[in-house]
Design a protein around this motif. Structure first.
Motif, PDB file in Angstrom:
ATOM      1  N   GLY A   2       0.623  -1.263  -0.111  1.00 45.33           N
ATOM      2  CA  GLY A   2       0.146  -0.092   0.067  1.00 45.33           C
ATOM      3  C   GLY A   2       0.715   1.415   0.187  1.00 45.33           C
ATOM      4  O   GLY A   2       0.488   2.461   0.092  1.00 45.33           O
ATOM      5  N   ASN A   3       2.187   1.208  -0.291  1.00 47.35           N
ATOM      6  CA  ASN A   3       3.231   2.248  -0.101  1.00 47.35           C
ATOM      7  C   ASN A   3       3.743   2.325  -1.329  1.00 47.35           C
ATOM      8  O   ASN A   3       4.671   1.452  -1.499  1.00 47.35           O
ATOM      9  CB  ASN A   3       4.107   2.254   0.787  1.00 47.35           C
ATOM     10  N   PRO A   4       3.706   3.262  -2.355  1.00 50.20           N
ATOM     11  CA  PRO A   4       4.181   3.098  -3.505  1.00 50.20           C
ATOM     12  C   PRO A   4       5.844   3.315  -3.711  1.00 50.20           C
ATOM     13  O   PRO A   4       6.543   2.554  -4.229  1.00 50.20           O
ATOM     14  CB  PRO A   4       3.637   4.653  -4.322  1.00 50.20           C
ATOM     15  N   THR A   5       6.312   3.903  -2.772  1.00 53.78           N
ATOM     16  CA  THR A   5       7.880   3.689  -2.532  1.00 53.78           C
ATOM     17  C   THR A   5       8.212   2.479  -2.004  1.00 53.78           C
ATOM     18  O   THR A   5       9.101   2.108  -2.649  1.00 53.78           O
ATOM     19  CB  THR A   5       8.358   5.029  -1.354  1.00 53.78           C
ATOM     20  N   LEU A   6       7.461   1.905  -1.168  1.00 54.92           N
ATOM     21  CA  LEU A   6       7.895   0.605  -0.808  1.00 54.92           C
ATOM     22  C   LEU A   6       7.667  -0.360  -1.518  1.00 54.92           C
ATOM     23  O   LEU A   6       8.658  -1.440  -1.885  1.00 54.92           O
ATOM     24  CB  LEU A   6       6.926   0.006   0.537  1.00 54.92           C
ATOM     25  N   GLU A   7       6.758  -0.421  -2.588  1.00 52.30           N
ATOM     26  CA  GLU A   7       6.411  -1.274  -3.876  1.00 52.30           C
ATOM     27  C   GLU A   7       7.698  -1.081  -4.633  1.00 52.30           C
ATOM     28  O   GLU A   7       8.036  -1.985  -5.291  1.00 52.30           O
ATOM     29  CB  GLU A   7       5.006  -0.974  -4.464  1.00 52.30           C
ATOM     30  N   LYS A   8       8.282   0.031  -4.847  1.00 55.54           N
ATOM     31  CA  LYS A   8       9.280   0.201  -5.997  1.00 55.54           C
ATOM     32  C   LYS A   8      10.493  -0.339  -5.183  1.00 55.54           C
ATOM     33  O   LYS A   8      11.217  -0.968  -5.767  1.00 55.54           O
ATOM     34  CB  LYS A   8       9.511   1.788  -5.817  1.00 55.54           C
ATOM     35  N   ALA A   9      10.582  -0.371  -3.927  1.00 58.66           N
ATOM     36  CA  ALA A   9      11.936  -0.895  -3.086  1.00 58.66           C
ATOM     37  C   ALA A   9      11.705  -2.344  -3.332  1.00 58.66           C
ATOM     38  O   ALA A   9      12.863  -3.096  -3.416  1.00 58.66           O
ATOM     39  CB  ALA A   9      11.809  -0.499  -1.612  1.00 58.66           C
ATOM     40  N   ILE A  10      10.673  -3.046  -3.176  1.00 56.53           N
ATOM     41  CA  ILE A  10      10.530  -4.446  -3.349  1.00 56.53           C
ATOM     42  C   ILE A  10      10.895  -4.727  -4.678  1.00 56.53           C
ATOM     43  O   ILE A  10      11.430  -5.885  -5.083  1.00 56.53           O
ATOM     44  CB  ILE A  10       8.977  -4.882  -2.962  1.00 56.53           C
ATOM     45  N   LEU A  11      10.300  -4.070  -5.555  1.00 55.95           N
ATOM     46  CA  LEU A  11      10.712  -4.263  -7.118  1.00 55.95           C
ATOM     47  C   LEU A  11      12.116  -4.158  -7.513  1.00 55.95           C
ATOM     48  O   LEU A  11      12.706  -5.265  -8.285  1.00 55.95           O
ATOM     49  CB  LEU A  11       9.803  -3.326  -8.255  1.00 55.95           C
ATOM     50  N   ALA A  12      12.706  -3.316  -6.738  1.00 58.65           N
ATOM     51  CA  ALA A  12      14.249  -3.040  -7.063  1.00 58.65           C
ATOM     52  C   ALA A  12      15.122  -4.103  -6.609  1.00 58.65           C
ATOM     53  O   ALA A  12      15.757  -4.670  -7.108  1.00 58.65           O
ATOM     54  CB  ALA A  12      14.473  -1.816  -6.376  1.00 58.65           C
ATOM     55  N   PHE A  13      14.668  -4.781  -5.424  1.00 57.44           N
ATOM     56  CA  PHE A  13      15.066  -5.658  -4.874  1.00 57.44           C
ATOM     57  C   PHE A  13      15.038  -7.097  -5.761  1.00 57.44           C
ATOM     58  O   PHE A  13      16.158  -7.733  -5.814  1.00 57.44           O
ATOM     59  CB  PHE A  13      14.574  -6.108  -3.492  1.00 57.44           C
ATOM     60  N   MET A  71      14.580  -7.193  -8.469  1.00 56.46           N
ATOM     61  CA  MET A  71      15.346  -7.027 -10.097  1.00 56.46           C
ATOM     62  C   MET A  71      16.992  -6.893  -9.445  1.00 56.46           C
ATOM     63  O   MET A  71      17.572  -6.391 -10.676  1.00 56.46           O
ATOM     64  CB  MET A  71      14.821  -6.001 -10.715  1.00 56.46           C
ATOM     65  N   GLN A  72      17.194  -7.260  -8.421  1.00 60.19           N
ATOM     66  CA  GLN A  72      18.664  -7.149  -7.997  1.00 60.19           C
ATOM     67  C   GLN A  72      19.391  -5.859  -8.036  1.00 60.19           C
ATOM     68  O   GLN A  72      20.605  -5.529  -8.121  1.00 60.19           O
ATOM     69  CB  GLN A  72      19.600  -8.177  -8.773  1.00 60.19           C
ATOM     70  N   ARG A  73      18.383  -4.888  -7.992  1.00 54.74           N
ATOM     71  CA  ARG A  73      19.020  -3.389  -8.168  1.00 54.74           C
ATOM     72  C   ARG A  73      19.186  -2.996  -6.464  1.00 54.74           C
ATOM     73  O   ARG A  73      18.346  -2.301  -5.765  1.00 54.74           O
ATOM     74  CB  ARG A  73      18.166  -2.294  -8.863  1.00 54.74           C
ATOM     75  N   LEU A  74      20.130  -3.416  -6.060  1.00 52.25           N
ATOM     76  CA  LEU A  74      20.204  -3.509  -4.515  1.00 52.25           C
ATOM     77  C   LEU A  74      20.393  -2.175  -3.763  1.00 52.25           C
ATOM     78  O   LEU A  74      19.908  -1.702  -2.773  1.00 52.25           O
ATOM     79  CB  LEU A  74      21.139  -4.470  -3.895  1.00 52.25           C
ATOM     80  N   ASP A  75      21.079  -1.224  -4.365  1.00 51.57           N
ATOM     81  CA  ASP A  75      21.341   0.025  -3.863  1.00 51.57           C
ATOM     82  C   ASP A  75      20.018   0.620  -3.799  1.00 51.57           C
ATOM     83  O   ASP A  75      19.856   1.589  -3.056  1.00 51.57           O
ATOM     84  CB  ASP A  75      22.526   0.620  -4.757  1.00 51.57           C
ATOM     85  N   GLU A  76      19.269   0.868  -5.027  1.00 49.60           N
ATOM     86  CA  GLU A  76      17.982   1.294  -5.339  1.00 49.60           C
ATOM     87  C   GLU A  76      17.022   1.091  -4.152  1.00 49.60           C
ATOM     88  O   GLU A  76      16.450   1.764  -3.356  1.00 49.60           O
ATOM     89  CB  GLU A  76      17.524   1.310  -6.604  1.00 49.60           C
ATOM     90  N   ALA A  77      17.049  -0.515  -3.969  1.00 48.70           N
ATOM     91  CA  ALA A  77      16.137  -0.778  -2.985  1.00 48.70           C
ATOM     92  C   ALA A  77      16.229  -0.462  -1.511  1.00 48.70           C
ATOM     93  O   ALA A  77      15.638  -0.195  -0.757  1.00 48.70           O
ATOM     94  CB  ALA A  77      16.254  -2.600  -3.163  1.00 48.70           C
ATOM     95  N   GLU A  78      17.803  -0.314  -1.420  1.00 46.76           N
ATOM     96  CA  GLU A  78      18.070   0.159  -0.036  1.00 46.76           C
ATOM     97  C   GLU A  78      17.887   1.375   0.272  1.00 46.76           C
ATOM     98  O   GLU A  78      17.313   1.760   1.431  1.00 46.76           O
ATOM     99  CB  GLU A  78      19.836   0.050   0.058  1.00 46.76           C
ATOM    100  N   ARG A  79      18.176   2.487  -0.845  1.00 45.90           N
ATOM    101  CA  ARG A  79      17.788   3.572  -0.770  1.00 45.90           C
ATOM    102  C   ARG A  79      16.188   3.892  -0.468  1.00 45.90           C
ATOM    103  O   ARG A  79      15.705   4.529   0.519  1.00 45.90           O
ATOM    104  CB  ARG A  79      18.053   4.649  -2.041  1.00 45.90           C
TER     105      ARG A  79
END
Length: 63
Positions: free
Chosen positions: A15-26, A28-36
């Protein structure tokens, strides 16, 4: 009354767009983006367990 169990293929809806983006980044192995992104969520909501989990996993995978 029994609850229907969620499908294993259906991701949880945080339910949080930023959190959803973090999950997707994770995923997709974009770990630095997921971390941020997960860190940004935690700055505004320290009790967000999903964001803490994403952040922790991203940090662990980065070494």
């Amino acid at each position: 009354m029994s609850k229907r169990s969620p499908s294993n293929t259906e991701p949880p809806s945080p339910g949080n767009p930023t959190l959803e983006k973090a999950i997707l980044a994770f995923r997709m192995q974009r770990l630095d983006e997921a971390e941020r992104l997960a860190s940004d969520v935690l700055k505004s909501n320290r009790g967000n367990v999903v964001a803490a989990d994403v952040l922790g996993r991203a940090l662990l995978m980065q070494g």
